[in-house]
Design an enzyme around this catalytic site. Structure first.
Site, PDB file in Angstrom:
ATOM      1  N   TYR A 140      11.163   8.971   1.102  1.00  0.00           N
ATOM      2  CA  TYR A 140      11.173   7.893   0.105  1.00  0.00           C
ATOM      3  C   TYR A 140      11.849   8.278  -1.219  1.00  0.00           C
ATOM      4  CZ  TYR A 140       7.859   5.910   3.418  1.00  0.00           C
ATOM      5  OH  TYR A 140       7.268   5.422   4.561  1.00  0.00           O
ATOM      6  N   GLU A 165      12.616  -9.165   2.155  1.00  0.00           N
ATOM      7  CA  GLU A 165      11.829  -8.015   2.627  1.00  0.00           C
ATOM      8  C   GLU A 165      12.621  -6.733   2.371  1.00  0.00           C
ATOM      9  OE1 GLU A 165      10.832  -8.238   6.829  1.00  0.00           O
ATOM     10  OE2 GLU A 165      10.522  -6.073   6.920  1.00  0.00           O
ATOM     11  N   ASN A 225       8.156  -5.283  -0.754  1.00  0.00           N
ATOM     12  CA  ASN A 225       8.002  -4.156   0.161  1.00  0.00           C
ATOM     13  C   ASN A 225       6.524  -4.128   0.519  1.00  0.00           C
ATOM     14  OD1 ASN A 225       7.787  -1.787   1.551  1.00  0.00           O
ATOM     15  ND2 ASN A 225       8.964  -0.554   0.099  1.00  0.00           N
ATOM     16  N   HIS A 236       4.201  -4.310   9.278  1.00  0.00           N
ATOM     17  CA  HIS A 236       4.241  -4.174  10.734  1.00  0.00           C
ATOM     18  C   HIS A 236       3.096  -4.886  11.458  1.00  0.00           C
ATOM     19  CE1 HIS A 236       7.280  -1.380   9.518  1.00  0.00           C
ATOM     20  NE2 HIS A 236       6.410  -0.569   8.944  1.00  0.00           N
ATOM     21  N   ARG A 267       5.081  10.925  -2.728  1.00  0.00           N
ATOM     22  CA  ARG A 267       4.747  10.735  -1.327  1.00  0.00           C
ATOM     23  C   ARG A 267       5.987  10.954  -0.455  1.00  0.00           C
ATOM     24  NH1 ARG A 267       4.927   4.765   1.161  1.00  0.00           N
ATOM     25  NH2 ARG A 267       3.842   5.160   3.099  1.00  0.00           N
ATOM     26  N   HIS A 284      12.678  -2.329   2.421  1.00  0.00           N
ATOM     27  CA  HIS A 284      12.146  -1.003   2.775  1.00  0.00           C
ATOM     28  C   HIS A 284      13.084   0.049   2.227  1.00  0.00           C
ATOM     29  CE1 HIS A 284       9.277  -2.950   5.307  1.00  0.00           C
ATOM     30  NE2 HIS A 284      10.271  -3.662   5.813  1.00  0.00           N
ATOM     31  N   MET A 285      12.510   1.081   1.657  1.00  0.00           N
ATOM     32  CA  MET A 285      13.353   2.181   1.177  1.00  0.00           C
ATOM     33  C   MET A 285      13.924   2.979   2.343  1.00  0.00           C
ATOM     34  SD  MET A 285      11.399   3.532  -2.212  1.00  0.00           S
ATOM     35  CE  MET A 285       9.760   3.393  -1.521  1.00  0.00           C
ATOM     36  N   SER A 286      13.105   3.208   3.366  1.00  0.00           N
ATOM     37  CA  SER A 286      13.582   3.985   4.516  1.00  0.00           C
ATOM     38  C   SER A 286      14.207   3.044   5.549  1.00  0.00           C
ATOM     39  CB  SER A 286      12.412   4.743   5.138  1.00  0.00           C
ATOM     40  OG  SER A 286      11.464   3.842   5.670  1.00  0.00           O
ATOM     41  N   PRO A 291       0.793  -1.232   0.000  1.00  0.00           N
ATOM     42  CA  PRO A 291       0.000   0.000   0.000  1.00  0.00           C
ATOM     43  C   PRO A 291       0.827   1.284   0.000  1.00  0.00           C
ATOM     44  CG  PRO A 291      -0.088  -1.071   2.146  1.00  0.00           C
ATOM     45  CD  PRO A 291       0.572  -2.036   1.210  1.00  0.00           C
ATOM     46  N   ASN A 292       0.313   2.237  -0.749  1.00  0.00           N
ATOM     47  CA  ASN A 292       0.858   3.601  -0.858  1.00  0.00           C
ATOM     48  C   ASN A 292       2.141   3.691  -1.686  1.00  0.00           C
ATOM     49  OD1 ASN A 292      -1.187   4.843   0.852  1.00  0.00           O
ATOM     50  ND2 ASN A 292      -0.208   3.732   2.523  1.00  0.00           N
ATOM     51  N   ASP A 316       1.593 -15.181   6.850  1.00  0.00           N
ATOM     52  CA  ASP A 316       1.202 -16.581   6.643  1.00  0.00           C
ATOM     53  C   ASP A 316       1.234 -16.964   5.161  1.00  0.00           C
ATOM     54  OD1 ASP A 316       0.895 -16.948   9.341  1.00  0.00           O
ATOM     55  OD2 ASP A 316      -1.294 -16.998   9.317  1.00  0.00           O
ATOM     56  N   ALA A 365       3.180  -0.552   5.060  1.00  0.00           N
ATOM     57  CA  ALA A 365       2.768  -0.610   6.465  1.00  0.00           C
ATOM     58  C   ALA A 365       2.270  -1.998   6.872  1.00  0.00           C
ATOM     59  CB  ALA A 365       1.695   0.439   6.744  1.00  0.00           C
ATOM     60  N   ARG A 420      12.959   5.208  12.585  1.00  0.00           N
ATOM     61  CA  ARG A 420      11.692   5.941  12.501  1.00  0.00           C
ATOM     62  C   ARG A 420      10.791   5.606  13.707  1.00  0.00           C
ATOM     63  NH1 ARG A 420       9.232   5.283   6.747  1.00  0.00           N
ATOM     64  NH2 ARG A 420       8.005   7.068   7.491  1.00  0.00           N
ATOM     65  N   ARG A 428       7.250   1.079  13.467  1.00  0.00           N
ATOM     66  CA  ARG A 428       7.918   0.559  12.267  1.00  0.00           C
ATOM     67  C   ARG A 428       9.101  -0.352  12.603  1.00  0.00           C
ATOM     68  NH1 ARG A 428       5.588   3.898   8.199  1.00  0.00           N
ATOM     69  NH2 ARG A 428       5.126   5.951   9.045  1.00  0.00           N
TER      70      ARG A 428
HETATM   71  C1  DQA Z   1       8.255   1.361   3.886  1.00  0.00           C
HETATM   72  C2  DQA Z   1       8.303   1.591   5.396  1.00  0.00           C
HETATM   73  C3  DQA Z   1       6.931   1.347   6.009  1.00  0.00           C
HETATM   74  O1  DQA Z   1       6.979   1.562   7.413  1.00  0.00           O
HETATM   75  C4  DQA Z   1       5.917   2.293   5.409  1.00  0.00           C
HETATM   76  O2  DQA Z   1       4.637   2.034   5.945  1.00  0.00           O
HETATM   77  C5  DQA Z   1       5.907   2.256   3.932  1.00  0.00           C
HETATM   78  C6  DQA Z   1       7.176   2.175   3.216  1.00  0.00           C
HETATM   79  C7  DQA Z   1       9.609   1.705   3.206  1.00  0.00           C
HETATM   80  O3  DQA Z   1       9.772   1.345   2.050  1.00  0.00           O
HETATM   81  O4  DQA Z   1      10.450   2.354   3.818  1.00  0.00           O
HETATM   82  O5  DQA Z   1       4.863   2.378   3.289  1.00  0.00           O
HETATM   83  O6  DQA Z   1       8.008  -0.019   3.656  1.00  0.00           O
END
Ligand code: DQA
Length: 144
Positions: free
Chosen positions: A23, A98, A74, A80, A18, A100-102, A10-11, A87, A77, A107, A111
């Site tokens: 990011y 797995e 990725n 978390h 964003r 994550h960009m950040s 998502p997002n 599963d 959210a 943070r 997270r």
């Molecule tokens: C994220 C980190 C997550 O906590 C956040 O909800 C995201 C992006 C990252 O790529 O850093 O949507 O997965």
């Protein structure tokens, strides 16, 4: 040719617009193009999927049993708190990296925990778009 599935949760479709301070300003389409190209250079084929819906992400993970050798994910959210995605990854028994960009550990407290981490081969976080590119190397080292 080994097949890699790159999944964005998502997002992440809004990447580039964003919170660019967190990011970066690269669009998801441009990051995907770099990942696909790097996979090709390493002799792997990459398919990309993005959804804002938990169920659609789970359905795509299930479908990967038929058409993929490894997953780069990725989960945004959902990382978390989605036990359902956790599963699904465990169920398909494909190696998953797995991403994550950040740097999620630098943070907010919520997270810091990943519920999918324990069923993934490893985690790469904090390097912006390079997190995805490093994940390609990780996947290559696993599936060859
Ligand atoms: C994220 C980190 C997550 O906590 C956040 O909800 C995201 C992006 C990252 O790529 O850093 O949507 O997965």
């Amino acid at each position: 040719m080994k097949k890699v599935l790159l999944i964005h949760g998502p997002n992440l479709n809004l990447t580039g617009q964003r919170e660019p301070g967190i990011y970066g300003s690269n669009t998801l389409a441009s990051i995907n193009a770099e990942v696909v190209q790097k996979c090709e250079r390493l002799g792997m084929e990459c398919t990309v999927f993005q959804s804002n819906s938990e169920g659609a992400l789970i359905d795509r993970i299930h479908a990967a049993r038929e058409d993929c050798d490894a997953i780069i994910m990725n989960a945004g959210a959902y990382t978390h708190y989605s036990y359902a995605i956790r599963d699904a990854i465990a169920a398909v028994r494909l190696p998953c990296v797995e991403v994550h960009m950040s740097n999620v550990h630098a943070r907010e407290e919520f997270r810091h925990k990943s519920v999918i981490g324990p069923v993934c081969a490893g985690v790469i976080a904090g390097f912006g778009k390079h997190s995805y590119l490093l994940a390609v190397d990780a996947v290559k080292s696993i599936i060859g």
